[in-house]
Design a protein around this motif. Structure first.
Motif, PDB file in Angstrom:
ATOM      1  N   TYR A   1      38.205  54.722  38.690  1.00 28.61           N
ATOM      2  CA  TYR A   1      38.537  54.837  40.105  1.00 28.61           C
ATOM      3  C   TYR A   1      39.537  55.971  40.334  1.00 28.61           C
ATOM      4  CZ  TYR A   1      42.106  51.596  38.281  1.00 28.61           C
ATOM      5  OH  TYR A   1      43.071  50.988  37.520  1.00 28.61           O
ATOM      6  N   VAL A   2      39.434  56.599  41.532  1.00 27.85           N
ATOM      7  CA  VAL A   2      40.314  57.724  41.851  1.00 27.85           C
ATOM      8  C   VAL A   2      41.682  57.261  42.315  1.00 27.85           C
ATOM      9  CG1 VAL A   2      38.385  59.216  42.421  1.00 27.85           C
ATOM     10  CG2 VAL A   2      39.473  57.884  44.235  1.00 27.85           C
ATOM     11  N   GLY A   3      41.754  56.032  42.826  1.00 22.68           N
ATOM     12  CA  GLY A   3      43.017  55.538  43.336  1.00 22.68           C
ATOM     13  C   GLY A   3      42.886  54.127  43.857  1.00 22.68           C
ATOM     14  N   LEU A   4      43.898  53.707  44.607  1.00 18.98           N
ATOM     15  CA  LEU A   4      43.971  52.343  45.119  1.00 18.98           C
ATOM     16  C   LEU A   4      43.923  52.350  46.642  1.00 18.98           C
ATOM     17  CD1 LEU A   4      45.026  52.103  42.189  1.00 18.98           C
ATOM     18  CD2 LEU A   4      46.635  50.377  43.003  1.00 18.98           C
ATOM     19  N   ILE A   5      43.468  51.235  47.207  1.00 24.31           N
ATOM     20  CA  ILE A   5      43.535  50.996  48.638  1.00 24.31           C
ATOM     21  C   ILE A   5      44.059  49.584  48.834  1.00 24.31           C
ATOM     22  CG2 ILE A   5      41.103  50.258  48.725  1.00 24.31           C
ATOM     23  CD1 ILE A   5      41.014  51.365  51.599  1.00 24.31           C
ATOM     24  N   ASN A   6      44.916  49.397  49.832  1.00 21.89           N
ATOM     25  CA  ASN A   6      45.543  48.087  50.014  1.00 21.89           C
ATOM     26  C   ASN A   6      44.571  47.088  50.631  1.00 21.89           C
ATOM     27  OD1 ASN A   6      45.991  49.815  52.462  1.00 21.89           O
ATOM     28  ND2 ASN A   6      46.709  47.858  53.300  1.00 21.89           N
ATOM     29  N   ASN A   7      44.739  45.830  50.216  1.00 18.17           N
ATOM     30  CA  ASN A   7      44.087  44.700  50.866  1.00 18.17           C
ATOM     31  C   ASN A   7      45.192  43.882  51.510  1.00 18.17           C
ATOM     32  OD1 ASN A   7      42.527  42.542  51.691  1.00 18.17           O
ATOM     33  ND2 ASN A   7      42.261  41.694  49.644  1.00 18.17           N
TER      34      ASN A   7
ATOM     35  N   GLU B   1      40.798  47.951  45.091  1.00 21.51           N
ATOM     36  CA  GLU B   1      41.559  47.253  46.118  1.00 21.51           C
ATOM     37  C   GLU B   1      42.686  46.455  45.460  1.00 21.51           C
ATOM     38  OE1 GLU B   1      39.373  44.962  48.962  1.00 21.51           O
ATOM     39  OE2 GLU B   1      37.658  46.311  48.882  1.00 21.51           O
ATOM     40  N   VAL B   2      43.897  46.623  45.980  1.00 25.01           N
ATOM     41  CA  VAL B   2      45.047  45.906  45.424  1.00 25.01           C
ATOM     42  C   VAL B   2      45.591  44.951  46.487  1.00 25.01           C
ATOM     43  CG1 VAL B   2      46.587  47.823  46.059  1.00 25.01           C
ATOM     44  CG2 VAL B   2      47.318  46.164  44.356  1.00 25.01           C
ATOM     45  N   PRO B   3      45.732  43.654  46.166  1.00 20.36           N
ATOM     46  CA  PRO B   3      46.207  42.678  47.149  1.00 20.36           C
ATOM     47  C   PRO B   3      47.722  42.757  47.318  1.00 20.36           C
ATOM     48  CG  PRO B   3      45.762  41.586  45.066  1.00 20.36           C
ATOM     49  CD  PRO B   3      45.373  43.026  44.880  1.00 20.36           C
ATOM     50  N   LEU B   4      48.155  42.947  48.567  1.00 20.25           N
ATOM     51  CA  LEU B   4      49.578  43.046  48.871  1.00 20.25           C
ATOM     52  C   LEU B   4      49.950  41.989  49.911  1.00 20.25           C
ATOM     53  CD1 LEU B   4      49.845  46.952  49.165  1.00 20.25           C
ATOM     54  CD2 LEU B   4      50.183  45.527  47.126  1.00 20.25           C
ATOM     55  N   GLU B   5      51.201  41.552  49.874  1.00 21.75           N
ATOM     56  CA  GLU B   5      51.647  40.423  50.703  1.00 21.75           C
ATOM     57  C   GLU B   5      51.619  40.745  52.197  1.00 21.75           C
ATOM     58  OE1 GLU B   5      55.650  37.668  51.372  1.00 21.75           O
ATOM     59  OE2 GLU B   5      55.642  39.292  49.901  1.00 21.75           O
ATOM     60  N   PRO B   6      50.918  39.940  52.995  1.00 22.84           N
ATOM     61  CA  PRO B   6      50.990  40.069  54.458  1.00 22.84           C
ATOM     62  C   PRO B   6      52.154  39.264  55.006  1.00 22.84           C
ATOM     63  CG  PRO B   6      49.333  38.457  53.880  1.00 22.84           C
ATOM     64  CD  PRO B   6      49.907  38.959  52.576  1.00 22.84           C
ATOM     65  N   PHE B   7      52.409  39.358  56.307  1.00 30.16           N
ATOM     66  CA  PHE B   7      53.536  38.634  56.894  1.00 30.16           C
ATOM     67  C   PHE B   7      53.329  37.124  56.872  1.00 30.16           C
ATOM     68  CE2 PHE B   7      54.654  42.761  58.877  1.00 30.16           C
ATOM     69  CZ  PHE B   7      55.995  42.796  58.506  1.00 30.16           C
ATOM     70  N   ASP B   8      52.076  36.666  56.966  1.00 36.30           N
ATOM     71  CA  ASP B   8      51.828  35.225  57.025  1.00 36.30           C
ATOM     72  C   ASP B   8      51.386  34.649  55.690  1.00 36.30           C
ATOM     73  OD1 ASP B   8      49.479  36.601  57.050  1.00 36.30           O
ATOM     74  OD2 ASP B   8      48.511  35.410  58.613  1.00 36.30           O
ATOM     75  N   TYR B   9      51.805  35.289  54.597  1.00 33.84           N
ATOM     76  CA  TYR B   9      51.510  34.750  53.268  1.00 33.84           C
ATOM     77  C   TYR B   9      52.346  33.478  53.054  1.00 33.84           C
ATOM     78  CZ  TYR B   9      51.123  34.629  48.163  1.00 33.84           C
ATOM     79  OH  TYR B   9      50.884  34.254  46.873  1.00 33.84           O
ATOM     80  N   PRO B  10      51.832  32.403  52.439  1.00 28.80           N
ATOM     81  CA  PRO B  10      50.524  32.293  51.778  1.00 28.80           C
ATOM     82  C   PRO B  10      49.412  31.719  52.657  1.00 28.80           C
ATOM     83  CG  PRO B  10      51.865  30.431  51.190  1.00 28.80           C
ATOM     84  CD  PRO B  10      52.692  31.256  52.121  1.00 28.80           C
TER      85      PRO B  10
ATOM     86  N   ALA C   1      27.912  60.054  49.501  1.00 22.31           N
ATOM     87  CA  ALA C   1      29.209  60.596  49.896  1.00 22.31           C
ATOM     88  C   ALA C   1      30.183  59.502  50.311  1.00 22.31           C
ATOM     89  CB  ALA C   1      29.043  61.590  51.041  1.00 22.31           C
ATOM     90  N   MET C   2      29.696  58.303  50.585  1.00 18.05           N
ATOM     91  CA  MET C   2      30.590  57.219  50.985  1.00 18.05           C
ATOM     92  C   MET C   2      31.295  56.644  49.762  1.00 18.05           C
ATOM     93  SD  MET C   2      28.644  55.229  54.071  1.00 18.05           S
ATOM     94  CE  MET C   2      28.056  56.147  55.506  1.00 18.05           C
ATOM     95  N   THR C   3      32.576  56.334  49.940  1.00 14.53           N
ATOM     96  CA  THR C   3      33.421  55.836  48.858  1.00 14.53           C
ATOM     97  C   THR C   3      33.375  54.314  48.825  1.00 14.53           C
ATOM     98  OG1 THR C   3      34.865  57.755  49.029  1.00 14.53           O
ATOM     99  CG2 THR C   3      35.770  55.806  47.943  1.00 14.53           C
ATOM    100  N   MET C   4      33.332  53.750  47.617  1.00 19.70           N
ATOM    101  CA  MET C   4      33.205  52.307  47.442  1.00 19.70           C
ATOM    102  C   MET C   4      34.524  51.708  46.954  1.00 19.70           C
ATOM    103  SD  MET C   4      30.096  51.673  48.267  1.00 19.70           S
ATOM    104  CE  MET C   4      28.771  52.751  48.803  1.00 19.70           C
ATOM    105  N   GLY C   5      35.031  50.714  47.687  1.00 21.71           N
ATOM    106  CA  GLY C   5      36.247  50.014  47.298  1.00 21.71           C
ATOM    107  C   GLY C   5      35.912  48.646  46.726  1.00 21.71           C
TER     108      GLY C   5
END
Length: 374
Positions: A251-257, A210-219, A181-185
């Motif tokens: 995959y059913v969808g995306l989750i942010n990294n 998992e999709v990589p998105l820009e954090p505030f302290d990038y790069p 039942a646990m979902t795998m990213g």
């Protein structure tokens, strides 16, 4: 003084001058020409491919039976006895429908190992998800059914395990250890994504990208290659998104990294969420940023969405993980539902596996993440 130019030639001088006037070069050239004509005539008139070399024909005869199995097959039917331990006599074999192959499918294996053909669109990077001609969405097609749990009225918890796919053995251990039942990213960078994603789906796990998105302290803090960035043209970010989406299928969808900066920018985040809505995919926000516009953008683009409530192993120690799981249970009892995010660290996997064993006895059901996505 006698003029040398007017004196007659002596006999010795006449002979010396005669030798000098002989055409020696012409004679040598004529000899070489005759030799060449003779060689060419031999080649044209004599049929001898061996060029005059001595040769002998010898018949090769042997009575040795070098390959009995090959000779038996050539001369008639052969019975091959299978290993009784590997193929028991009372066993059976079931034919399966094989996949079409490609970057998101494994040739020769069932379509469940990759993207279904009707839900795939070919791009320069490989197939990416799309809504089928009949209106079936990838979210609906790849979601694990949870109608019974939803109808029960009991509190529900979904747990998403992130960071899978990079460490192959660690990913396989998590897949084998945790409840289905646990979902795998899965991160989009693993070298063995086809096999690890296939293992997850055949074990019954639901899968997220998992999709990589820009954090505030990038790069300084970099989620990885092909990170979607603020301030870039929408086309450039969509090209990156398509590359990420083509790494595997099913995959059913995306989750942010990460992505605190990106998810707070409507101008940059909107095109991505519009694309998810147009392709029938869901989105889970990991809950790490209170400034994320994901709830509003998901609702506006009809994207199945949910936001995580607890980061379970932000402190990867057993006591801290158990405390976070207790908080997750409390939220589920209060709201009827809760989502937790956990990394694939060995201590985290072991702890939540032990915690999940008697979860149902405490009146809470473990469900796939899609069951809690609106």
């Amino acid at each position: 003084m006698t003029d040398e130019l007017t004196k007659p030639l002596t006999g010795r001088k006449r002979r010396r001058e005669a030798r000098r006037s002989l055409p020696i070069a012409r004679v040598l050239f004529g000899i070489l020409a005759l030799l060449a004509i003779g060689f060419a005539a031999r080649v044209l008139m004599v049929d001898d491919p061996d060029g005059g070399r001595p040769s002998q024909e010898v018949a090769i005869v042997t009575t040795r039976n070098a390959n009995e199995v090959a000779n038996a097959v050539a001369n008639g039917p052969v019975t091959i006895t299978a290993d009784p331990q590997q193929y028991p006599a009372n066993g059976s074999m079931t034919a399966i429908t094989t996949g079409a192959g490609g970057a998101s499918s494994v040739t020769g294996l069932p379509d469940i190992f990759g993207a279904l053909p009707d839900l795939s669109e070919e791009t320069a990077d490989g197939p990416i998800p799309r809504i089928s001609a009949t209106g079936l969405t990838p979210f609906a097609a790849y979601s694990n059914p949870a109608a019974e749990a939803l109808a029960s009225g009991k509190p529900m918890i979904a747990i998403v395990v992130t960071g899978l796919g990079i460490n192959e053995q660690g990913s396989l251990n998590a897949i084998d250890t945790l409840p289905t039942a646990m979902t795998m990213g899965f991160a989009p960078y693993g070298k063995a994504l086809s096999s690890t994603v296939a293992a997850a789906r055949t074990s019954g796990h639901e899968v997220l990208l998992e999709v990589p998105l820009e954090p505030f302290d990038y790069p300084q803090n970099d989620p990885g290659p092909q990170t979607l960035l603020t301030g870039e043209p929408a086309r450039a970010n969509l090209d990156k998104l398509f590359w990420l989406m083509s790494r595997f299928g099913g995959y059913v969808g995306l989750i942010n990294n990460m992505g605190a900066r990106f998810t707070a920018s409507a101008a940059d985040f909107s095109p991505m969420m519009e694309e998810l809505g147009a392709r029938g995919l869901g989105y889970i926000d990991d809950g790490s940023s209170n400034r994320s516009l994901a709830p509003q953008l998901a609702q506006g683009n009809h994207v199945p969405f949910s936001r995580a409530d607890v980061m379970i192993d932000s402190n990867p120690a057993r006591t801290s993980i158990l405390a976070a799981l207790a908080s997750l249970e409390a939220k589920a009892m209060e709201n009827g539902r809760a989502i937790g995010i956990v990394s694939a660290l060995p201590i985290s996997i072991t702890t939540i596996e032990e915690w999940s064993r008697d979860l149902e006895s405490r009146g809470i059901l473990l469900v796939p993440a899609s069951a809690l996505m609106k």
